[in-house]
Write an enzyme that holds these catalytic residues in place. Structure first.
Site, PDB file in Angstrom:
ATOM      1  N   TYR A 138     -18.084  18.418  31.581  1.00 57.37           N
ATOM      2  CA  TYR A 138     -17.593  19.749  31.222  1.00 57.37           C
ATOM      3  C   TYR A 138     -18.529  20.775  31.865  1.00 57.37           C
ATOM      4  O   TYR A 138     -19.063  21.658  31.200  1.00 57.37           O
ATOM      5  CB  TYR A 138     -17.573  19.924  29.699  1.00 57.37           C
ATOM      6  CG  TYR A 138     -16.638  19.002  28.960  1.00 57.37           C
ATOM      7  CD1 TYR A 138     -15.588  18.348  29.610  1.00 57.37           C
ATOM      8  CD2 TYR A 138     -16.785  18.772  27.596  1.00 57.37           C
ATOM      9  CE1 TYR A 138     -14.737  17.495  28.931  1.00 57.37           C
ATOM     10  CE2 TYR A 138     -15.920  17.935  26.897  1.00 57.37           C
ATOM     11  CZ  TYR A 138     -14.902  17.290  27.571  1.00 57.37           C
ATOM     12  OH  TYR A 138     -14.052  16.452  26.893  1.00 57.37           O
ATOM     13  N   ASP A 166     -12.331  18.998  37.674  1.00 56.08           N
ATOM     14  CA  ASP A 166     -13.602  19.707  37.699  1.00 56.08           C
ATOM     15  C   ASP A 166     -13.430  21.054  36.983  1.00 56.08           C
ATOM     16  O   ASP A 166     -12.655  21.907  37.395  1.00 56.08           O
ATOM     17  CB  ASP A 166     -14.022  19.925  39.159  1.00 56.08           C
ATOM     18  CG  ASP A 166     -15.417  20.469  39.297  1.00 56.08           C
ATOM     19  OD1 ASP A 166     -15.747  21.430  38.594  1.00 56.08           O
ATOM     20  OD2 ASP A 166     -16.181  19.939  40.125  1.00 56.08           O
TER      21      ASP A 166
END
Length: 542
Positions: free
Chosen positions: A489, A120
């Site tokens: 992203y 993450d």
């Protein structure tokens, strides 16, 4: 008058008690703060084997808590003393334990974060500003490959390297079209859409998911049939953790040749780099979909001088042998000068080693893909921004970009990933991932903070300011209305507000575009109406 006093007192007492009880019924947790002791007691009392589950629970009082928490935090920006830690970490080994964790998390007023591989970009799977339980799926990583049916069931805690290796142990002519980094977790990756070296041939990874095992907010375990097509649609690119807990994915494996070809070419500005990259924008998205050529771009000093240049590293994967690749390149892109001596033939799984940013060669034993203690987990300290380019950037624009790179200190990298091919065949609404027809390439911009002690040093802050300024500088050259961004992203700079659609659309429409974002909101309202599964950029409930 004297007789009336006791009855009056009783009336007031009863009224006070009623108000107290009523207030307590309306706000049962008004003065309650969740405690890890209560949570663990809940786990033990609601588990078939309380002792077993207690061995999978970690609190800050455990000596191994910090190492368990850090193990899959990929971005070192989010491992520092000020980063909020979980109140409890649970590492379940079966689905019934996940049901118990979900029940007790809700019962005791915690939020939940679900961690698969830990990549993450904003640390949302392992950190939160509120008391939370981190459900770490590190033990949920079984992989069952069915060559006959060209499918594989993969639990959400497995990483891509384990998937690739497991497939290669059964066949060299099937694969799964996923990403290049072998330590990325399957759970979150597919939940965000996922792309990789086969995207031009077979589309996104989520396009090749055919079923799932999913736990909803009530602890029900559903498959594609029982969850319905709307929810199944949402899970494959809409940010699955907004809706519940993906337990496993069923993957459609795709055919690949026994031998593929890999090549790399390095070019600088002094070697006609600007003209070559300009032509790349026209060739790479339109060339035979059996070929994908990505480019990594960064600035560097020329030798020991203070003069700067730009280095472009072209990395190619061709689904075939060298003898077929060379005439294709000579016809379509002779300027790149791909010659036999820089090409290497190998199996598909070996290409995952060579192209996986780990420094491996084709002679590295493929077992390392499945050996997480042997493989190097690339743990960067970085800040990223993403874009999609739909119109070739002119040479004048490229030269302006080079000058902007020279303003930084060489800590930056740009990665261009071409689309086209199969991606042209999907509508923007086929899955929540909308970056399809018309996209020439995806653009990642990154600054590394690896040589800094934290992301708050003067150098780190200067680099982060630079990449944010560079992102703004690129606005004329990238997609518009909306300016598209890639969910995997994730970037909190885009916004975190979700009090209204107008507020949430600032980031939601960039990830999913308007139609898909609105559909995701409708599905969320049905599946998780109380918004239990939430984080700063989760699908909102209005």
């Amino acid at each position: 008058m004297k007789k009336s006093q006791p009855s009056c007192f009783v009336f007031i007492l009863v009224l006070t008690l009623c108000l107290f009880v009523s207030r307590g019924a309306l706000s049962p947790n008004l003065d309650d703060t969740p405690t890890s002791e209560d949570f663990i007691s809940c786990l033990q009392s609601n588990s078939n084997n309380g002792t077993s589950i207690s061995q999978l629970v970690y609190t800050p009082l455990n000596s191994s808590f910090q190492s368990i928490w850090e193990a899959r935090v990929n971005n070192l920006r989010f491992i520092k003393p000020s980063t909020p830690r979980p109140s409890v970490i649970v590492t379940p080994v079966d689905e019934s334990q996940i049901q118990t964790v979900l029940y007790c998390t809700k019962k005791h007023g915690y939020e939940i974060r679900i961690r698969s591989g830990g990549h993450d970009f904003e640390g949302l799977s392992s950190s939160a500003a509120v008391p939370f339980v981190m459900l770490d799926l590190v033990n949920m990583k079984s992989i069952d490959v069915d060559v006959g049916n060209r499918t594989a069931w993969v639990q959400a805690g497995a990483v891509l390297g384990e998937v690739y290796y497991s497939i290669s142990q059964k066949t060299n002519t099937l694969y799964f079209p996923a990403g290049v980094c072998p330590t990325v977790g399957v759970g979150g990756y597919l939940g965000g859409g996922g792309y990789g070296n086969l995207v031009r041939k077979y589309g996104t990874a989520a396009d090749n998911v055919v079923d799932a095992r999913f736990m909803d907010v009530n602890g029900n375990i559903l498959d594609r049939k029982s969850m319905g097509e709307d929810l199944f649609w949402a899970l494959r690119g809409g940010g699955a953790s907004s809706f519940g807990i993906v337990l496993a994915w069923k993957l459609q494996l795709v055919p690949v040749p026994e031998i593929v070809t890999v090549f790399r070419v390095n070019i600088t500005l002094e070697e006609n780099g600007t003209d070559i990259l300009y032509k790349y924008q026209y060739v790479a998205p339109r060339i035979n979909p059996d070929l994908l050529i990505r480019v990594q771009i960064s600035s560097e000093n020329i030798g020991n001088t203070s003069k700067k240049t730009v280095r472009m590293s072209f990395g190619g994967l061709y689904l075939g042998k060298i003898d077929a690749l060379l005439p294709l390149m000579d016809k379509s892109f002779p300027e790149l000068k791909v010659r036999r001596e820089i090409c290497e033939e190998m199996t598909m799984v070996q290409s995952s080693l060579v192209l996986g940013n780990q420094g491996f060669t084709s002679s590295t034993p493929t077992e390392v893909l499945a050996n997480q203690s042997a493989i190097v987990r690339l743990r960067w300290n970085y800040k990223d921004k993403s874009d999609y380019v739909r119109t070739p950037i002119p040479k004048t624009g490229l030269r302006r970009i080079w000058r902007k790179l020279f303003e930084n200190d060489g800590s930056e990298i740009m990665i261009l990933y071409p689309f086209g091919g199969k991606m042209e065949e999907y509508s923007d609404t086929a899955t929540p991932y909308p970056h399809r027809a018309g996209v020439l390439y995806q653009l990642l911009k990154r600054v590394s903070l690896a040589d800094q002690t934290s992301d708050t040093t003067p150098v780190s802050l200067r680099r982060i300011d630079w990449v944010r300024g560079f992102d703004k500088f690129l606005e004329p050259y990238v997609s518009k209305n909306p300016r598209e961004a890639y969910l995997n992203y994730n970037d909190l700079d885009l916004g975190v507000g979700s009090g209204s659609y107008e507020e949430a659309s600032a980031w939601g429409e960039r990830y999913w575009k308007r139609d898909n974002f609105k559909k995701l909101i409708r599905i969320k309202a049905k599946v998780d109406p109380d918004n239990f599964f939430r984080h700063p950029q989760s699908i909102p409930v209005f």
